[in-house]
Scaffold this active site. Sequence first.
Site, PDB file in Angstrom:
ATOM      1  CG  HIS A  50      -2.001  -1.053   1.261  1.00  0.00           C
ATOM      2  ND1 HIS A  50      -1.249  -2.525   1.574  1.00  0.00           N
ATOM      3  CD2 HIS A  50      -3.227  -1.417   1.020  1.00  0.00           C
ATOM      4  CE1 HIS A  50      -2.369  -3.423   1.840  1.00  0.00           C
ATOM      5  NE2 HIS A  50      -3.522  -2.839   1.360  1.00  0.00           N
ATOM      6  CG  HIS A 281      -5.755   1.505  -0.503  1.00  0.00           C
ATOM      7  ND1 HIS A 281      -5.850   2.187   0.873  1.00  0.00           N
ATOM      8  CD2 HIS A 281      -6.091   0.401  -0.417  1.00  0.00           C
ATOM      9  CE1 HIS A 281      -6.252   0.912   1.461  1.00  0.00           C
ATOM     10  NE2 HIS A 281      -6.244   0.030   0.760  1.00  0.00           N
ATOM     11  CD  GLU A 431     -19.892  -6.269  25.586  1.00  0.00           C
ATOM     12  OE1 GLU A 431     -19.757  -5.567  24.515  1.00  0.00           O
ATOM     13  OE2 GLU A 431     -20.634  -6.303  26.436  1.00  0.00           O
ATOM     14  CG  HIS A 493     -28.201 -13.344  27.592  1.00  0.00           C
ATOM     15  ND1 HIS A 493     -28.612 -12.668  26.654  1.00  0.00           N
ATOM     16  CD2 HIS A 493     -27.409 -12.270  28.525  1.00  0.00           C
ATOM     17  CE1 HIS A 493     -28.649 -11.403  26.786  1.00  0.00           C
ATOM     18  NE2 HIS A 493     -28.120 -10.950  27.889  1.00  0.00           N
TER      19      HIS A 493
HETATM   20  C1  LIG Z   1     -11.306  -4.626  10.089  1.00  0.00           C
HETATM   21  C2  LIG Z   1     -10.811  -4.425   8.723  1.00  0.00           C
HETATM   22  N1  LIG Z   1     -11.465  -4.603   7.522  1.00  0.00           N
HETATM   23  C3  LIG Z   1     -11.124  -4.445   6.318  1.00  0.00           C
HETATM   24  C4  LIG Z   1      -9.798  -4.187   6.283  1.00  0.00           C
HETATM   25  C5  LIG Z   1      -9.312  -4.355   4.755  1.00  0.00           C
HETATM   26  N2  LIG Z   1      -8.869  -2.690   4.295  1.00  0.00           N
HETATM   27  C6  LIG Z   1      -7.532  -2.479   4.431  1.00  0.00           C
HETATM   28  S1  LIG Z   1      -7.356  -0.831   4.159  1.00  0.00           S
HETATM   29  C7  LIG Z   1      -9.179  -0.585   4.268  1.00  0.00           C
HETATM   30  C8  LIG Z   1      -9.620   0.785   3.823  1.00  0.00           C
HETATM   31  C9  LIG Z   1      -8.809   1.751   3.428  1.00  0.00           C
HETATM   32  O1  LIG Z   1      -9.128   2.866   3.658  1.00  0.00           O
HETATM   33  P1  LIG Z   1      -8.445   3.941   4.671  1.00  0.00           P
HETATM   34  O2  LIG Z   1      -8.499   3.454   6.179  1.00  0.00           O
HETATM   35  O3  LIG Z   1      -9.141   5.468   4.274  1.00  0.00           O
HETATM   36  O4  LIG Z   1      -7.051   3.987   4.258  1.00  0.00           O
HETATM   37  P2  LIG Z   1      -6.335   4.704   3.100  1.00  0.00           P
HETATM   38  O5  LIG Z   1      -7.037   4.381   1.855  1.00  0.00           O
HETATM   39  O6  LIG Z   1      -6.410   6.124   3.444  1.00  0.00           O
HETATM   40  O7  LIG Z   1      -4.914   4.043   2.990  1.00  0.00           O
HETATM   41  C10 LIG Z   1      -9.828  -1.666   4.027  1.00  0.00           C
HETATM   42  C11 LIG Z   1     -11.364  -2.031   4.155  1.00  0.00           C
HETATM   43  C12 LIG Z   1      -8.915  -4.194   7.378  1.00  0.00           C
HETATM   44  N3  LIG Z   1      -7.428  -4.034   6.970  1.00  0.00           N
HETATM   45  N4  LIG Z   1      -9.462  -4.416   8.482  1.00  0.00           N
END
Ligand SMILES: Cc1ncc(C[n+]2csc(CCOP(=O)(O)OP(=O)(O)O)c2C)c(N)n1
Length: 685
Positions: A50, A281, A431, A493
């Site tokens: 990334h 990204h 939690e 529960h």
């Molecule tokens: C709990 C979780 N869900 C999904 C992902 C997969 N994932 C990695 S980055 C991302 C989103 C990217 O958007 P952002 O957080 O704004 O990062 P940017 O594009 O700015 O690098 C996702 C959905 C993850 N790493 N963790």
Amino acid sequence: MSAKASPTAAVAPAERREQPVASTAIAHASMANAIRALAMDAVEQAKSGHPGMPMGMADVATVLFTRFLKFDPADPIWPDRDRFVLSAGHGSMLIYALLYLTGYEAMTIEQIKRFRQLDSITAGHPEFGHAPGIETTTGPLGQGLANAVGMAIAERHLAAEFGDGIVNHRTYVIASDGDLMEGISQEAIALAGHLKLNKLIVLFDDNGISIDGAIALADSVDQVKRFEAAGWNASRIDGHDPAAINAALEKALTSNRPVLIACKTKIGFGAPTKQGSEKSHGSPLGAEEIAGARKALGWSAAPFEVPADILKAWRAAGTHAKDALTDWNKRINELDRSKRAEFDRRIKGDLPKQALAGAIRALKEKLAAQPKEIATRNASELALETLVPVLPEMIGGSADLTGSNNTRIKNQKAISAADFSGSFIHYGVREHGMAAVMNGMALHGGIIPYSGTFLVFSDYCRPAIRLAALMEKRVIHVMTHDSIGLGEDGPTHQPVEHLAALRAIPNLLVFRPCDAVETAECWQLALETKNRPSMLALTRQTVPQFRNRFDADNICAQGAYEIAGPDGRAEVSIFATGSEVAVAVAGARLLAERGIAARVVSVPCFELFLGQKEDYRRAIIGDARVKIGVEAAVRQGWDAIIGSDGLFVGMTSFGASAPYKELYKKFAITAEAVAHAALTKLGKM
Ligand SMILES: Cc1ncc(C[n+]2csc(CCOP(=O)(O)OP(=O)(O)O)c2C)c(N)n1
């Protein structure tokens, strides 16, 4: 940029303001561009990763690491270092570049070149323990932010005990849109705001982009207002303006609340066609785009090369806290000898062995003299009453079920914004946040966190429990109401699949003690296991005490052992956990009445049992013709003990709402059912 021009990271805020506001814009840009270039090159070489986030946050990270963060690459575990959490773990090249540039010895350029390759320390997402300087494992969004809240609580708590001269550091987080969209972030920021964790500073990468495209596709929350509503100070800045970043961080140092700085940035900053787009990204930019970015950024060095003057400036930034470290060493050396030893012990995570052994022994002696028929949640409270006073590193809590979980002992003071010296946290109905905050406290060091909630809500904690297991951290979960035995609250529960699901997590110890003595022993094992999290699954309902003879040894350490048996050979072996050991013992009695010899094996911990030497395992499993497992839960996982042809008395559906004794009858988890199953198999029905 000379090392001298950079203000020291460790000076007090007032002194720091005397320092030049910024080095020259060119020097800053060159330093930030070093991060960008390394991120582009490493992702390109790995053909995965990334690049966008490190390129976008390079300016913010440069200001933070060169001017504010108190750290020493030569002493990465200095207890009073500032903690830096890259919650947006997908941007891992940001932290790897920073560790390399500031001079962490292990983070060589070769490691950067081997980004995301087998056995490198530069894994896809930052993993705690892989490289010095990585404070926590991040990647599952939202977790790092919640860990940071735990670290900030740990800092305040230890400062309350050891004084600001010994414990006085900040926790900085870089969080992304994804971090803030995750539900766990709400739990974490609400708790941080409530506790007024003013040394927690979150730098939000407000780039408006996630994987699917613009954040506006799915979200229109005003994050600044949201954080303010949770009790934070929050502001917006241009995340590419070093002076603005500097000013916002300066201001943050004097805040009386936790601080959010929303940094407007462009993802993939510098990439000619992909900047500002989701295209930067999560995939390599490509040779042409990288060439264009190099041109736009004015970066002419070859891939993986950082010009000597820029590297020198970065390495100088890595020495900023030397004086602060020297001063701290002086202060800690002046500490009273016993206080110093106690601080060192806590930070190392060593237990006061004799005190712990003495406390458990005294409790077991008491239970042998006066057996107790109590629920194992009450037995856990008994254990805590002897453990908490001798283990000041224990910080308990509950997610609003304190009276049900029995995790708060008499006179245990709660932590509050006004006073962090307590050892109990009211986590609120949070939690997931609780479990991740506990990870943060364990990672910070000096604390052994334990929690409380219902076992059925382990689902709400699971992502954080999984990370504790992955990070090999001692985090102890007390989860009560562990079966249909909770009765009237009903199937919503009543955990059914949870024990199996938890046993499926590698490196997690799942304890289900059968009585007060086993509960004490399981607590001891959880505390003594430094590199694994533990789960104590405890009953709401009363259970008999089986272990009426004092054993100096911790019998539960073997994971399973014969708790009742005939003198001679057994035709039937019954294996059970927790409250169902009583069912198994009663079943064995019924079989004895029919002239059939049966033995009962208590299995307080599958993981410890399956880790025993083969001889022991064979002996305990035995060679009886009939093997029966009894647990008020699903069968999954039991075949490892009873074999695929073993019989199982347990649950195959969700439970129901009724008094618990009726439920055991309805779901046929009874002595009669155990005896019936054995007799049928033996052809005696
Ligand atoms: C709990 C979780 N869900 C999904 C992902 C997969 N994932 C990695 S980055 C991302 C989103 C990217 O958007 P952002 O957080 O704004 O990062 P940017 O594009 O700015 O690098 C996702 C959905 C993850 N790493 N963790």
